[in-house]
Write an enzyme that holds these catalytic residues in place. Structure first.
Site, PDB file in Angstrom:
ATOM      1  N   LEU A 204       0.834  -1.206   0.000  1.00  0.00           N
ATOM      2  CA  LEU A 204       0.000   0.000   0.000  1.00  0.00           C
ATOM      3  C   LEU A 204       0.870   1.259   0.000  1.00  0.00           C
ATOM      4  O   LEU A 204       1.691   1.448   0.892  1.00  0.00           O
ATOM      5  CB  LEU A 204      -0.922  -0.008   1.224  1.00  0.00           C
ATOM      6  CG  LEU A 204      -1.856   1.224   1.340  1.00  0.00           C
ATOM      7  CD1 LEU A 204      -2.807   1.293   0.171  1.00  0.00           C
ATOM      8  CD2 LEU A 204      -2.600   1.195   2.651  1.00  0.00           C
ATOM      9  N   ASP A 205       0.665   2.100  -0.997  1.00  0.00           N
ATOM     10  CA  ASP A 205       1.421   3.355  -1.131  1.00  0.00           C
ATOM     11  C   ASP A 205       2.932   3.100  -1.163  1.00  0.00           C
ATOM     12  O   ASP A 205       3.728   3.989  -0.836  1.00  0.00           O
ATOM     13  CB  ASP A 205       1.084   4.341   0.002  1.00  0.00           C
ATOM     14  CG  ASP A 205      -0.390   4.731  -0.018  1.00  0.00           C
ATOM     15  OD1 ASP A 205      -0.967   4.770  -1.114  1.00  0.00           O
ATOM     16  OD2 ASP A 205      -0.950   4.985   1.053  1.00  0.00           O
ATOM     17  N   GLY A 206       3.314   1.884  -1.568  1.00  0.00           N
ATOM     18  CA  GLY A 206       4.726   1.527  -1.519  1.00  0.00           C
ATOM     19  C   GLY A 206       5.341   1.231  -2.876  1.00  0.00           C
ATOM     20  O   GLY A 206       6.512   0.845  -2.964  1.00  0.00           O
TER      21      GLY A 206
END
Lengths: 294, 294, 294, 294
Positions: free
Chosen positions: C237-239
């Site tokens: 996530l968001d990575g």
């Protein structure tokens, strides 16, 4: 080295920083108090946080014709205005030049930047001493004519060495401390002696990359922008109130070494901007955030 | 002051800067020449201006196993590639540390910034002398251990004084000159001695506010952003090829004095970035514009 | 709405994106292959990561006089160069206009910005469909003449609804997906169908403030700069690999609502810049980082 | 297209913009007037130009419990405060939604950006008409449901056509005009009808590159940063008071076409920021400069 050019002629002024619960009429009350006593206002800025209902203000006025004697201003203000309006306030005088201690380790760029501004007369400050856990930067201190104390710190001697540092700070009558890439973590008890009076520079865009080796972490994450953050030191590591931040672009081209090189320029400018605002008494802290006036 | 930390160990490399009319195969020709002679390329960047049909290139390779002796590289390259492809080219060796002269007047911020980087070992450069039309900054030069020559210039003695300066530059074997807020205009004949080898910082976002007092002019115009521009000096005042520019925000709040203060930080960083690129041999000039490689 | 102005006349070109272990001569090998077969190179950029020893390249050439038939280029390149040099490579043709699907929720600013560029002919792209978990933005899609599918998602129907989405994406022959403030997390199995082909915009300066409500978190932390980040979506996530970031200044003055307002402009510009680079085939991904060519 | 989401519930407020010669007590006088009449202040900002001795102020207060009837506020304020203190002042009410006319030519990016914000409910504004000297963007206007008037202008018919425009502006009760890349120069007599009420976007960092083709000029000059400037239109071409400016980096890599592409994003954001500030009644003009409150 003596200051190479004289400071601009300064007006003799008083500076008041205030925060308090917001209510009608505070601004009028404070400005009337000054006007009625012939205090010529030369700076006024205020901010109301309308979510938390806090009023913030910075006002500066000339003392020349001010009716209240300088040593009574605090008392009068507190009795007539501060206490009734539940203010937290701080009174400073432009004539009282703040005294700064510099803490450094091995990296010289922030140290040079600060000593250059000091020598050039950019800032109204005294820097009577530099403390370092390494000897490397002693020659820099000597050339700029600032006393240098080498106080190595390790796990075992930290408490004792911080005591020595605190003694020096008292002896030299230090008002605030600037950590110019000082690579040690100060103990809570040390920090509590100088609340909102220790300014640090962290070499990342906080809260991203708190802790050690932020440029390596930024490189690993592949960010396209790096930053630097100056903040007051609190017991939370890299968690104190942020004063100033700035950023610069990077790309796939930049190695960690490049990021470190680009970051040096950010760090020194951001730290010096924060110190300047502090010297101007333009920073108010509340709820771990800052109000930084223009 | 000696350098306070040793420079990073440098590889012994050759650096070639090229521009020539674009045509097929230049890149392959150059890289094959290096590969075939066991030159390990550690940097290569190229740019084609497809409107003007010009090919630009910077390539750097290790000399350790390179088959052509160092003092023959230029000759071989020119014969085999440079002449046939109508190249303008320049060969440098990383071992040859460039020698910079600093020209200053009264403002110390750029001088300090450069001497700090020099002392800190940020740059691979020698700075054997500083020339100034005022004596004010002599103490700064002394503390950093750099020779300082006070050569006052006025309308009547300009030719003579520039002759003295040129002699000094020759005596000290100077490769390039940095005007660190030197408030004199150099004569055309002086400038022609150092084509694309005199770097100036102008305290505005050129071409806006060329000439004198740019911060006053910016304030009058009510701009919301101010800038600084570093460029090579040519016979056109503030009209030479731009190397680097940067800007910062301002507002109705900023007096001229504020703009000057904010501008100082811009000026020193922009000038130092330009000097760094020059030292890295990453700048090519063509048609009064620069190609600045990463 | 039809495109309101015709696209610029495009050259018929091939685009090759390459990465492989670095070694001598790759650049010469590739450029010679193109030169020898009369491929007129109109763009070439390369980068060598000298720490990880990876060579990256983007080259674009005109097909008009190219000796190898278009449908054989991949095969020839792979046999002669790609396989021997262990390249990961991708071949595209400028004539093949990529097909984008837009995923949105309730916020229209990124959607409008993308549809405006599409309609204005800024981008070489087809956008045959918009998918949303809400109906709110249907009128926007209709006015721009793009099909709109309302596919509400909740915990219980996610798998089923994602299947519907995947069917639509296949039916409409979609090459890549843009999440224009789509407030749902895609499942891993969905993401794996479009590796490095789903572009998201996160409304913070990642890795700071990953996850929900970043503007609230930024306000709480008292940052002086906010940002936006576009990245390819991965299972983290968001990575995922960051494509583009930008920032804007804020202060004590800014409420959360102000940050959200300022952030909208950042988000739409940063997302559109990432999409533009993707459309230009200028992004290479390696080790969860991007190389984004100029 | 109707607004796709409802505007946030607005408070019913009065907004006062003031400038006057500076003297003691203005701030106290104004705030007391409001406090004494039960006007709950929700915004107050002030600025003193201490060189020109001008006091600037913006104050906004809730009308709900205000003792003076709305239609009498101006009269009372003028009699009691404005006239005695020689104020230039302007009173607005948040309920009165300003009416904007858009002037466009062929480039759609600013038009789209403004119509998108309008439709999305980002701004408190009415846009009843669009005027253009070309028909190209008529379909855009239609899709957004805004009336479009095609009024071609040339040397011979300018006076007559501007008369038609002025009639339309009156008929539609227009408060201010936004030139969204309208490529015509308005006559002085036209401009004088809307003093400080015509907002233009110029595609350069003024005062650099005033006049035609600024991106070509920027490319020729080899600048490293390009900009955009929004300003009020006066009789001086590109010389009116600057409201907002922004910049972006460029390099040798950028062709004129690239600069134009990058510039579009700057232009639309800078113009929209200026319009937003105007709609918020946060801009004061004095001496051809603006005070833009936060």
């Amino acid at each position: 080295m003596k200051t190479i050019k004289p400071l601009r002629e300064k007006k003799n002024t008083a500076i008041l920083l205030i925060h308090c619960p917001d209510r009608q009429g505070i601004l009028a009350t404070v400005t009337e108090f000054l006007n009625n006593n012939r205090g010529n206002i030369i700076y006024l800025d205020q901010h109301v946080d309308r979510e938390e209902h806090i009023f913030y203000m910075r006002v500066e006025w000339e003392l020349e014709y001010f009716a209240i004697p300088r040593n009574k201003i605090g008392e009068y203000f507190n009795t007539l205005i501060g206490q009734p309006l539940k203010m937290t306030w701080k009174l400073d005088f432009s004539e009282e030049v703040p005294r700064m201690a510099l803490f450094v380790s091995k990296m010289p760029h922030c140290l040079f930047d600060i000593l250059a501004r000091y020598t050039a007369g950019e800032w109204d400050v005294e820097i009577p001493l530099i403390i370092s856990n390494h000897e490397l930067l002693k020659p820099v201190a000597e050339r700029f004519g600032v006393e240098f104390f080498h106080i190595p710190v390790n796990k075992d001697n930290k408490e004792e060495q911080e005591s020595r540092e605190l003694e020096l700070l008292k002896k030299y009558d230090i008002d605030f401390i600037v950590l110019a890439r000082y690579m040690q973590i100060l103990s809570d008890s040390f920090v509590q002696q100088y609340p909102n009076r220790i300014i640090n520079i962290h070499h990342s865009f906080l809260p991203a990359f708190a802790g050690a080796k932020p440029y390596h972490a930024a490189h690993d994450r592949g960010v396209k922008i790096i930053g630097a953050t100056s903040h007051y030191v609190t017991s939370r590591l890299d968690g104190g109130p942020i004063i100033e931040q700035d950023v610069t672009r990077c790309s796939h081209f930049d190695t960690v070494q490049n990021l470190i090189r680009k970051g040096r320029d950010l760090e020194k400018i951001v730290l010096s901007q924060a110190v300047y605002k502090h010297l101007q008494r333009k920073i108010l802290v509340y709820n771990n955030r800052t109000v930084v006036f223009n």
